[in-house]
Design a protein around this motif. Structure first.
Motif, PDB file in Angstrom:
ATOM      1  N   TYR A 115       0.834  -1.205   0.000  1.00 49.66           N
ATOM      2  CA  TYR A 115       0.000   0.000   0.000  1.00 49.66           C
ATOM      3  C   TYR A 115       0.868   1.253   0.000  1.00 49.66           C
ATOM      4  N   LEU A 116       1.919   1.256   0.814  1.00 52.17           N
ATOM      5  CA  LEU A 116       2.792   2.421   0.880  1.00 52.17           C
ATOM      6  C   LEU A 116       3.601   2.607  -0.398  1.00 52.17           C
ATOM      7  N   LEU A 117       3.859   1.520  -1.123  1.00 54.59           N
ATOM      8  CA  LEU A 117       4.574   1.645  -2.400  1.00 54.59           C
ATOM      9  C   LEU A 117       3.789   2.485  -3.397  1.00 54.59           C
ATOM     10  N   GLY A 118       2.472   2.395  -3.334  1.00 51.06           N
ATOM     11  CA  GLY A 118       1.641   3.205  -4.214  1.00 51.06           C
ATOM     12  C   GLY A 118       1.545   2.645  -5.620  1.00 51.06           C
ATOM     13  N   GLN A 119       0.722   3.302  -6.427  1.00 51.60           N
ATOM     14  CA  GLN A 119       0.410   2.805  -7.764  1.00 51.60           C
ATOM     15  C   GLN A 119       1.590   2.904  -8.723  1.00 51.60           C
ATOM     16  N   GLY A 120       2.533   3.822  -8.446  1.00 52.16           N
ATOM     17  CA  GLY A 120       3.658   3.962  -9.355  1.00 52.16           C
ATOM     18  C   GLY A 120       4.744   2.918  -9.175  1.00 52.16           C
ATOM     19  N   LEU A 121       4.824   2.305  -7.983  1.00 55.62           N
ATOM     20  CA  LEU A 121       5.878   1.331  -7.715  1.00 55.62           C
ATOM     21  C   LEU A 121       5.378  -0.097  -7.672  1.00 55.62           C
ATOM     22  N   ARG A 272      -1.682   0.380   9.160  1.00 59.07           N
ATOM     23  CA  ARG A 272      -2.314   1.401  10.014  1.00 59.07           C
ATOM     24  C   ARG A 272      -2.542   2.709   9.254  1.00 59.07           C
ATOM     25  N   TRP A 273      -1.589   3.090   8.408  1.00 57.92           N
ATOM     26  CA  TRP A 273      -1.760   4.323   7.646  1.00 57.92           C
ATOM     27  C   TRP A 273      -2.927   4.208   6.671  1.00 57.92           C
ATOM     28  N   ARG A 274      -3.105   3.040   6.091  1.00 55.92           N
ATOM     29  CA  ARG A 274      -4.239   2.846   5.188  1.00 55.92           C
ATOM     30  C   ARG A 274      -5.553   2.986   5.939  1.00 55.92           C
ATOM     31  N   ALA A 275      -5.627   2.384   7.135  1.00 54.29           N
ATOM     32  CA  ALA A 275      -6.840   2.495   7.933  1.00 54.29           C
ATOM     33  C   ALA A 275      -7.061   3.931   8.401  1.00 54.29           C
ATOM     34  N   PHE A 276      -5.979   4.649   8.658  1.00 55.27           N
ATOM     35  CA  PHE A 276      -6.074   6.039   9.098  1.00 55.27           C
ATOM     36  C   PHE A 276      -6.564   6.929   7.952  1.00 55.27           C
ATOM     37  N   ARG A 277      -6.115   6.642   6.755  1.00 59.31           N
ATOM     38  CA  ARG A 277      -6.460   7.459   5.596  1.00 59.31           C
ATOM     39  C   ARG A 277      -7.841   7.115   5.044  1.00 59.31           C
ATOM     40  N   ALA A 278      -8.116   5.811   4.911  1.00 60.45           N
ATOM     41  CA  ALA A 278      -9.401   5.344   4.376  1.00 60.45           C
ATOM     42  C   ALA A 278     -10.315   4.981   5.548  1.00 60.45           C
ATOM     43  N   GLY A 330      -3.577  27.614 -14.603  1.00 61.26           N
ATOM     44  CA  GLY A 330      -3.905  26.604 -15.604  1.00 61.26           C
ATOM     45  C   GLY A 330      -3.003  25.401 -15.635  1.00 61.26           C
ATOM     46  N   LYS A 331      -2.058  25.304 -14.699  1.00 62.71           N
ATOM     47  CA  LYS A 331      -1.120  24.187 -14.678  1.00 62.71           C
ATOM     48  C   LYS A 331      -1.273  23.392 -13.384  1.00 62.71           C
ATOM     49  N   PRO A 332      -1.168  22.063 -13.480  1.00 63.25           N
ATOM     50  CA  PRO A 332      -1.259  21.246 -12.266  1.00 63.25           C
ATOM     51  C   PRO A 332      -0.009  21.380 -11.407  1.00 63.25           C
ATOM     52  N   LEU A 333      -0.176  21.313 -10.108  1.00 68.25           N
ATOM     53  CA  LEU A 333       0.921  21.378  -9.155  1.00 68.25           C
ATOM     54  C   LEU A 333       0.949  20.102  -8.322  1.00 68.25           C
ATOM     55  N   ARG A 334       2.107  19.793  -7.813  1.00 67.99           N
ATOM     56  CA  ARG A 334       2.244  18.669  -6.883  1.00 67.99           C
ATOM     57  C   ARG A 334       2.477  19.225  -5.492  1.00 67.99           C
ATOM     58  N   LEU A 335       1.686  18.785  -4.526  1.00 70.44           N
ATOM     59  CA  LEU A 335       1.852  19.195  -3.139  1.00 70.44           C
ATOM     60  C   LEU A 335       2.267  17.962  -2.339  1.00 70.44           C
ATOM     61  N   GLY A 336       3.566  17.854  -2.057  1.00 66.79           N
ATOM     62  CA  GLY A 336       4.056  16.696  -1.333  1.00 66.79           C
ATOM     63  C   GLY A 336       3.442  16.602   0.055  1.00 66.79           C
ATOM     64  N   SER A 337       3.257  15.399   0.522  1.00 65.04           N
ATOM     65  CA  SER A 337       2.677  15.197   1.852  1.00 65.04           C
ATOM     66  C   SER A 337       3.557  15.843   2.914  1.00 65.04           C
ATOM     67  N   PRO A 338       2.962  16.551   3.884  1.00 61.78           N
ATOM     68  CA  PRO A 338       3.760  17.105   4.981  1.00 61.78           C
ATOM     69  C   PRO A 338       4.118  16.067   6.041  1.00 61.78           C
ATOM     70  N   HIS A 339       3.614  14.838   5.866  1.00 57.64           N
ATOM     71  CA  HIS A 339       3.813  13.788   6.857  1.00 57.64           C
ATOM     72  C   HIS A 339       4.811  12.758   6.329  1.00 57.64           C
ATOM     73  N   TRP A 340       5.933  12.591   7.046  1.00 58.08           N
ATOM     74  CA  TRP A 340       6.993  11.665   6.664  1.00 58.08           C
ATOM     75  C   TRP A 340       6.971  10.472   7.614  1.00 58.08           C
ATOM     76  N   LEU A 341       6.675   9.294   7.085  1.00 55.83           N
ATOM     77  CA  LEU A 341       6.629   8.077   7.885  1.00 55.83           C
ATOM     78  C   LEU A 341       7.988   7.389   7.845  1.00 55.83           C
ATOM     79  N   ARG A 342       8.416   6.864   8.997  1.00 52.93           N
ATOM     80  CA  ARG A 342       9.765   6.286   9.063  1.00 52.93           C
ATOM     81  C   ARG A 342       9.747   5.025   9.919  1.00 52.93           C
ATOM     82  N   PRO A 343       9.773   3.831   9.299  1.00 54.82           N
ATOM     83  CA  PRO A 343       9.869   2.592  10.076  1.00 54.82           C
ATOM     84  C   PRO A 343      11.268   2.392  10.628  1.00 54.82           C
ATOM     85  N   GLU A 344      11.359   1.822  11.809  1.00 51.90           N
ATOM     86  CA  GLU A 344      12.632   1.492  12.436  1.00 51.90           C
ATOM     87  C   GLU A 344      12.521   0.107  13.037  1.00 51.90           C
TER      88      GLU A 344
END
Length: 400
Positions: A115-121, A272-278, A330-344
Motif C-alpha cells: 500500500y505504501l509503495l503506491g500505484q507507481g511502484l 495502520r496508515w491505510r486504515a487512518f487514511r481510508a 492553468g497548470k497542475p501542481l504537486r503538493l508533497g505530503s507534509p507527513h513523513w513516515l519512518r519505520p525502524e
C-alpha cells in the motif's frame, strides 16, 4: 581541500530510477540534500510571494552550500563523486516478467508495504502477454543492507561546511533517497569520517519543541523575531514556535535480522496508515477500504469538501479514472505530503511539517468536475492530523 568519504547504508528498499537502466546518481543525492537544506533555511526567508523575493533569498542562501543553477548559476563549494558506486539495482534489465523477481521476499505477504509503495511502484495486475503489464514492483531498487560511498570535498568556509553537515544529518535521520521517501522507502544511514564528524552528529533524531531543530543545530540558523507571525514562511524546520513535530510508537518484533524487523514494522505502519487514511470499509466477502472523499466527492456529488488533500496531492482514484490536484495559472501542481513516515527496528516515527506551502490563488480541482473547485485544504489541518495519528487505535480515524 582533500576528499573525505561518506558511507551510505540502505535501511529500507531504495527505488533509484523510473525505468530499466536507471541508477542512483550524484545529482539525485544532491537533489535530496537540497530539500533538507531548504527546510533548514526556511526561517531566514521573507513572505513576499508577489515578487518572488522569498524564493530568491532561499536560492541564494542554498547556493552557499550546494550551488545554484538557472540564469545566474553558481558553482557549489561542495564537490561530490562516487568513491564506491552502488551495485546495479534489481529489475534493472528491461522486459523482466518473472514474478519471482518482481515480488521479492521483503514485500511478499506484506499488504501494508504494498500500500505504501503506491500505484507507481507496485501493481496488482496479473501477468499478460504485454511485458509491461506484470504484477509486482515496477521500478528498479536497491535492497536494504546495500552500501555505497560518496567522496566529498568540503567547502573552506566553516559556516557553509557546518550547514552541509547539518543537511546530511537531516537526510540521515528524517529523509531518504529515491522514490516514496515520505512513506519510509529509501532510508539511509550516513557515516562520516571520524576526523570530520561534528560534535553534535550523534544527537538524538528528534526535534526541539521551540526551534524545530535539535538544540545543538539551532545555532546554524539565525531567526529574526521582529516580524509579525504572517511574515514567516510556511515551511522550514526552524522558526519561532514549532514548525515540525515528531512522534514515535514501539512495535514488538521477533525477527532475527535488523532488516526483517524494519520490513515487519514497515508493513504494520502501512496497514495502520491505510486504515487512518481510508475511514470506511465495504461489506461482502472481500471488503475493501475507501475514503469519505471517494464516497461523497468522486462517486457522487454530495459535497465539495476534500480534506484528503491535506495528506498530499495529487490523489488518484483508479476506479473512476479521476485525479484530484492543485491547479495554478492553468497548470497542475504537486503538493508533497507534509507527513513523513519512518519505520525502524523498534517501531515507527512520523515527522510532520506543520505549515505547508501553497501558492496564492491555487485551486483544488477534480478532473471529472473541473468547473467546481473543491474545498478542504487547510494549513492548520496538519497539526490536527499529527495529533490524531498519535492517538490512532488502528480502527477508526477522526481527523477529518
Amino acid at each position: 581541500m582533500q576528499w573525505s568519504t561518506v558511507h551510505f547504508h540502505v535501511r529500507t528498499p531504495l527505488f533509484s530510477g523510473t525505468g530499466p537502466g536507471q541508477q542512483l546518481s550524484i545529482p539525485g543525492i544532491r537533489g535530496a540534500l537540497g530539500f533538507w537544506l531548504r527546510a533548514l533555511l526556511g526561517a531566514e526567508v521573507g513572505e513576499n510571494t508577489e515578487t518572488g523575493e522569498r524564493f530568491g533569498t532561499l536560492a541564494a542562501r542554498q547556493a552557499t552550500v550546494l550551488g545554484m543553477g538557472g540564469r545566474n548559476p553558481r558553482c557549489s563549494p561542495v564537490a561530490m563523486r562516487w568513491a564506491a558506486a552502488p551495485p546495479v539495482p534489481n529489475l534493472s534489465e528491461p522486459g523482466i516478467t518473472d514474478e519471482a523477481q518482481r515480488v521479492p521476499r521483503w514485500v511478499a505477504g506484506r499488504p501494508g508495504m504494498r500500500y505504501l509503495l503506491g500505484q507507481g511502484l507496485w501493481t496488482h495486475r496479473p501477468a499478460t502477454a504485454d511485458p509491461t503489464d506484470t504484477r509486482g514492483l515496477q521500478r528498479p531498487w536497491l535492497d536494504a543492507g546495500t552500501g555505497f560511498d560518496v567522496g566529498v570535498r568540503l567547502p573552506t568556509d566553516p559556516a557553509s561546511r557546518e550547514l552541509f553537515f547539518a543537511t546530511l544529518w537531516l537526510l540521515s535521520n528524517f529523509g531518504g533517497l529515491g522514490a516514496r521517501t515520505r512513506r519510509g522507502f529509501g532510508q539511509v544511514t550516513l557515516t562520516l569520517p571520524g576526523d570530520g564528524q561534528p560534535g553534535w552528529w550523534d544527537q538524538p533524531a528528534r526535534l526541539d519543541d521551540e526551534t524545530g531543530l535539535p538544540a545543538a543545530l539551532a545555532h546554524l540558523v539565525t531567526v529574526s523575531t521582529d516580524r509579525d507571525e504572517p511574515s514567516y514562511p510556511r515551511f522550514g524546520l526552524c522558526r519561532t514556535g514549532p514548525t515540525a513535530l515528531t512522534s514515535h510508537r514501539n512495535i514488538d518484533t521477533r525477527s532475527t535480522s535488523e532488516h526483517d524487523e524494519i520490513h515487519h514494522v514497515h508493513n504494520v505502519l502501512g496497514t495502520r496508515w491505510r486504515a487512518f487514511r481510508a475511514d470506511h470499509q465495504s461489506s461482502g466477502e472481500r471488503p475493501t477500504r475507501y475514503t469519505t472523499e471517494y464516497r461523497d466527492v468522486i462517486a457522487s456529488d454530495a459535497t465539495t469538501d476534500f480534506p484528503l488533500a491535506n495528506l498530499g496531492l495529487p490523489v488518484v482514484f483508479d476506479q473512476k479514472d479521476v485525479k484530484v490536484n492543485l491547479h495554478h495559472d492553468g497548470k497542475p501542481l504537486r503538493l508533497g505530503s507534509p507527513h513523513w513516515l519512518r519505520p525502524e527496528a523498534s517501531g515507527y516515527r512520523m515527522l510532520t511539517f506543520v505549515h505547508t506551502l501553497c501558492p496564492a490563488g491555487a485551486a483544488l480541482v477534480a478532473s471529472h468536475r473541473p468547473d467546481t473547485p473543491l474545498a478542504g485544504l487547510d494549513p492548520v489541518k496538519t497539526r490536527v492530523i499529527h495529533t490524531a495519528w498519535n492517538n490512532f487505535d488502528g480502527k477508526k480515524s477522526n481527523w477529518r
